[in-house]
Design a protein around this motif. Sequence first.
Motif, PDB file in Angstrom:
ATOM      1  N   ALA A  19       0.763  -1.175  -0.031  1.00 45.16           N
ATOM      2  CA  ALA A  19      -0.082  -0.032  -0.081  1.00 45.16           C
ATOM      3  C   ALA A  19       0.976   1.409   0.006  1.00 45.16           C
ATOM      4  O   ALA A  19       0.504   2.127  -0.650  1.00 45.16           O
ATOM      5  CB  ALA A  19      -0.841  -0.041   1.326  1.00 45.16           C
ATOM      6  N   GLN A  20       1.864   1.335   0.642  1.00 41.45           N
ATOM      7  CA  GLN A  20       2.693   2.495   1.050  1.00 41.45           C
ATOM      8  C   GLN A  20       3.776   2.729  -0.198  1.00 41.45           C
ATOM      9  O   GLN A  20       4.061   3.843  -0.491  1.00 41.45           O
ATOM     10  CB  GLN A  20       3.627   2.533   2.059  1.00 41.45           C
ATOM     11  N   SER A  21       3.786   1.777  -1.049  1.00 43.87           N
ATOM     12  CA  SER A  21       4.849   1.734  -2.265  1.00 43.87           C
ATOM     13  C   SER A  21       3.986   2.608  -3.571  1.00 43.87           C
ATOM     14  O   SER A  21       4.361   3.018  -4.300  1.00 43.87           O
ATOM     15  CB  SER A  21       5.180   0.395  -2.766  1.00 43.87           C
ATOM     16  N   ASN A  22       2.515   2.430  -3.261  1.00 42.74           N
ATOM     17  CA  ASN A  22       1.990   3.290  -4.386  1.00 42.74           C
ATOM     18  C   ASN A  22       1.495   4.672  -3.728  1.00 42.74           C
ATOM     19  O   ASN A  22       1.096   4.698  -2.711  1.00 42.74           O
ATOM     20  CB  ASN A  22       0.317   2.487  -4.580  1.00 42.74           C
ATOM     21  N   ASP A  23       1.127   5.420  -4.427  1.00 37.89           N
ATOM     22  CA  ASP A  23       0.752   6.975  -4.379  1.00 37.89           C
ATOM     23  C   ASP A  23      -0.995   6.719  -4.114  1.00 37.89           C
ATOM     24  O   ASP A  23      -1.576   6.123  -5.022  1.00 37.89           O
ATOM     25  CB  ASP A  23       0.948   7.774  -5.643  1.00 37.89           C
ATOM     26  N   ILE A  24      -1.264   7.041  -2.932  1.00 36.88           N
ATOM     27  CA  ILE A  24      -2.802   7.124  -2.584  1.00 36.88           C
ATOM     28  C   ILE A  24      -3.576   8.077  -3.290  1.00 36.88           C
ATOM     29  O   ILE A  24      -3.094   9.373  -3.135  1.00 36.88           O
ATOM     30  CB  ILE A  24      -3.005   6.999  -1.163  1.00 36.88           C
ATOM     31  N   TRP A  25      -4.391   7.747  -3.887  1.00 33.57           N
ATOM     32  CA  TRP A  25      -5.187   8.816  -4.747  1.00 33.57           C
ATOM     33  C   TRP A  25      -6.441   9.306  -3.928  1.00 33.57           C
ATOM     34  O   TRP A  25      -6.965   8.597  -3.124  1.00 33.57           O
ATOM     35  CB  TRP A  25      -5.800   8.296  -6.152  1.00 33.57           C
ATOM     36  N   THR A  26      -6.737  10.567  -4.046  1.00 30.42           N
ATOM     37  CA  THR A  26      -7.797  11.159  -3.362  1.00 30.42           C
ATOM     38  C   THR A  26      -8.983  11.641  -4.301  1.00 30.42           C
ATOM     39  O   THR A  26      -8.643  12.045  -5.299  1.00 30.42           O
ATOM     40  CB  THR A  26      -7.299  12.720  -2.695  1.00 30.42           C
ATOM     41  N   SER A  27      -9.964  11.442  -3.698  1.00 29.32           N
ATOM     42  CA  SER A  27     -11.268  11.559  -4.494  1.00 29.32           C
ATOM     43  C   SER A  27     -11.778  13.122  -4.433  1.00 29.32           C
ATOM     44  O   SER A  27     -11.065  13.990  -3.787  1.00 29.32           O
ATOM     45  CB  SER A  27     -12.592  11.175  -3.675  1.00 29.32           C
ATOM     46  N   PHE A  28     -12.222  13.702  -5.692  1.00 26.30           N
ATOM     47  CA  PHE A  28     -12.641  14.829  -5.996  1.00 26.30           C
ATOM     48  C   PHE A  28     -13.843  15.053  -6.612  1.00 26.30           C
ATOM     49  O   PHE A  28     -14.322  13.686  -7.177  1.00 26.30           O
ATOM     50  CB  PHE A  28     -11.661  15.887  -6.381  1.00 26.30           C
ATOM     51  N   SER A  29     -14.822  16.079  -6.747  1.00 27.02           N
ATOM     52  CA  SER A  29     -15.886  15.825  -7.284  1.00 27.02           C
ATOM     53  C   SER A  29     -16.118  16.975  -8.434  1.00 27.02           C
ATOM     54  O   SER A  29     -15.053  17.733  -8.465  1.00 27.02           O
ATOM     55  CB  SER A  29     -17.235  16.629  -6.410  1.00 27.02           C
ATOM     56  N   ASN A  30     -17.123  16.643  -9.290  1.00 30.28           N
ATOM     57  CA  ASN A  30     -17.116  17.846 -10.616  1.00 30.28           C
ATOM     58  C   ASN A  30     -17.794  18.978 -10.052  1.00 30.28           C
ATOM     59  O   ASN A  30     -18.256  19.120  -8.995  1.00 30.28           O
ATOM     60  CB  ASN A  30     -17.864  16.753 -11.643  1.00 30.28           C
ATOM     61  N   LYS A  31     -18.157  19.945 -10.987  1.00 31.89           N
ATOM     62  CA  LYS A  31     -18.576  21.203 -10.592  1.00 31.89           C
ATOM     63  C   LYS A  31     -19.923  21.227  -9.651  1.00 31.89           C
ATOM     64  O   LYS A  31     -20.245  21.965  -8.749  1.00 31.89           O
ATOM     65  CB  LYS A  31     -18.856  22.103 -11.734  1.00 31.89           C
ATOM     66  N   ASP A  32     -20.732  20.299 -10.096  1.00 33.88           N
ATOM     67  CA  ASP A  32     -22.193  20.286  -9.522  1.00 33.88           C
ATOM     68  C   ASP A  32     -22.117  19.248  -8.086  1.00 33.88           C
ATOM     69  O   ASP A  32     -23.108  18.829  -7.803  1.00 33.88           O
ATOM     70  CB  ASP A  32     -23.267  20.107 -10.468  1.00 33.88           C
ATOM     71  N   SER A  33     -20.902  18.586  -8.100  1.00 30.64           N
ATOM     72  CA  SER A  33     -20.970  17.542  -7.130  1.00 30.64           C
ATOM     73  C   SER A  33     -21.738  16.324  -7.112  1.00 30.64           C
ATOM     74  O   SER A  33     -22.136  15.733  -6.346  1.00 30.64           O
ATOM     75  CB  SER A  33     -21.172  18.308  -5.781  1.00 30.64           C
ATOM     76  N   THR A  34     -22.030  15.943  -8.394  1.00 31.39           N
ATOM     77  CA  THR A  34     -22.819  14.736  -8.710  1.00 31.39           C
ATOM     78  C   THR A  34     -21.869  13.654  -8.899  1.00 31.39           C
ATOM     79  O   THR A  34     -22.332  12.337  -8.802  1.00 31.39           O
ATOM     80  CB  THR A  34     -23.808  15.025  -9.711  1.00 31.39           C
ATOM     81  N   LEU A  35     -20.648  13.788  -9.423  1.00 29.98           N
ATOM     82  CA  LEU A  35     -19.698  12.494  -9.886  1.00 29.98           C
ATOM     83  C   LEU A  35     -18.584  12.786  -9.086  1.00 29.98           C
ATOM     84  O   LEU A  35     -17.937  13.700  -8.733  1.00 29.98           O
ATOM     85  CB  LEU A  35     -19.451  12.589 -11.347  1.00 29.98           C
ATOM     86  N   THR A  36     -17.711  11.452  -8.671  1.00 27.89           N
ATOM     87  CA  THR A  36     -16.435  11.493  -8.263  1.00 27.89           C
ATOM     88  C   THR A  36     -15.441  10.908  -9.046  1.00 27.89           C
ATOM     89  O   THR A  36     -15.611   9.989  -9.931  1.00 27.89           O
ATOM     90  CB  THR A  36     -16.762  10.737  -6.979  1.00 27.89           C
ATOM     91  N   GLY A  37     -13.931  11.650  -9.102  1.00 29.47           N
ATOM     92  CA  GLY A  37     -12.989  11.309  -9.554  1.00 29.47           C
ATOM     93  C   GLY A  37     -11.879  11.154  -8.555  1.00 29.47           C
ATOM     94  O   GLY A  37     -12.134  11.248  -7.451  1.00 29.47           O
TER      95      GLY A  37
END
Length: 360
Positions: A19-37
């Motif tokens: 787990a530590q050897s990988n870059d942990i990605w963080t979630s974020f939302s689109n402009k209207d907060s309906t979808l997550t990337g």
Amino acid sequence: MKKIIAFFIFALFTCSVFAQSNDIWTSFSNKDSTLTGFKDKNGVVKIEPKFTGFTIAQKFENIMAVSEEENGKWKSYYLTKKGKIVGRDSLYSFDNSPDCENEGFIRFRDSKTDKMGVFNAEGKIAIPAEYSSITKVRNGMTIVLKDAIRTKIDDEHFTWTGGKEFLIDINNKILVENFAYSDDLNFYSIEKSKEPSKDKTRDSFLGVDGQYYSFINYNKEFKYWLEINLLKDLSKTNLEKHAFEKIIYWKEPDGWINSPKTKFISQNYTYIKLKLQELKNPKTDYFISSDGLNQFIFETGEYDVYFNNCRESKDWMYPTMDVIINPKNNTDRGQDHFEFLRTENGYQLISVSSRKDNLK
């Protein structure tokens, strides 16, 4: 003894390193907060916002449950860091929330057989779907229930009837038969010996290999700690020693407030000392309830280590012990609460609430 402990520590170590050897990605939302990337640690978008619904992971470490809408239809699956899709329409969920990985493993339920199994970080089946129920993987082990019958309680809830419980390792090898499910065991404290452990804070189980597996029982450990480490010395110095850096307390009409421990203990010392002294009296009506940190109260960064990637309390490692004191007079209402969190530095007072609302 050394061999078995080495095995489980190795299992945990390899999961942690992976787990530590990988870059942990963080979630974020689109402009209207309906979808997550998801973005990497440098802010580079790795997955454009497209997930919704069951996508509750705030951090993408190795593997996670996701759902998305495509051409008016919903689809759900598990996604690995390398983009591999597995377990289509086989998400395991509990209380309307999908599973979150632990130690690089995540549970799934075969929609055709209604049996559970476990995927590893690469999306490969580590434990086949042959069990009625499986706990999260903890230190390379999990408790499984096999051949049970699902019994409906109401439209939203059910229970299991019959079946047999086992403690198994991540290779699906049985370690202990008739291993009753328990939230109180610290699986990271495993010891193996020829005889049951004499430590009063441990529970011992006879393994299929004729050896005894023992684990610290959080409830027993806390009661011993409370008596020996805290109640014998209720000085300000000792209370501060066994307190979290911030104490969260309830105050009307403001709700939950946080205060530096030194300030809080100094201002409320008389109340704290008197209430905790009551625990020494055998006539005091109190009980201890175990749980995990409330994500809606403990929101700031210093608590992050006590939550997983889905912001769920890691109570299997860091349980909370709430000492709840009932009033002496049965006609009085309310209770006094002293909540302690198990940390790497032992149990620490982290939250207090008074039935008389007299905290400062």
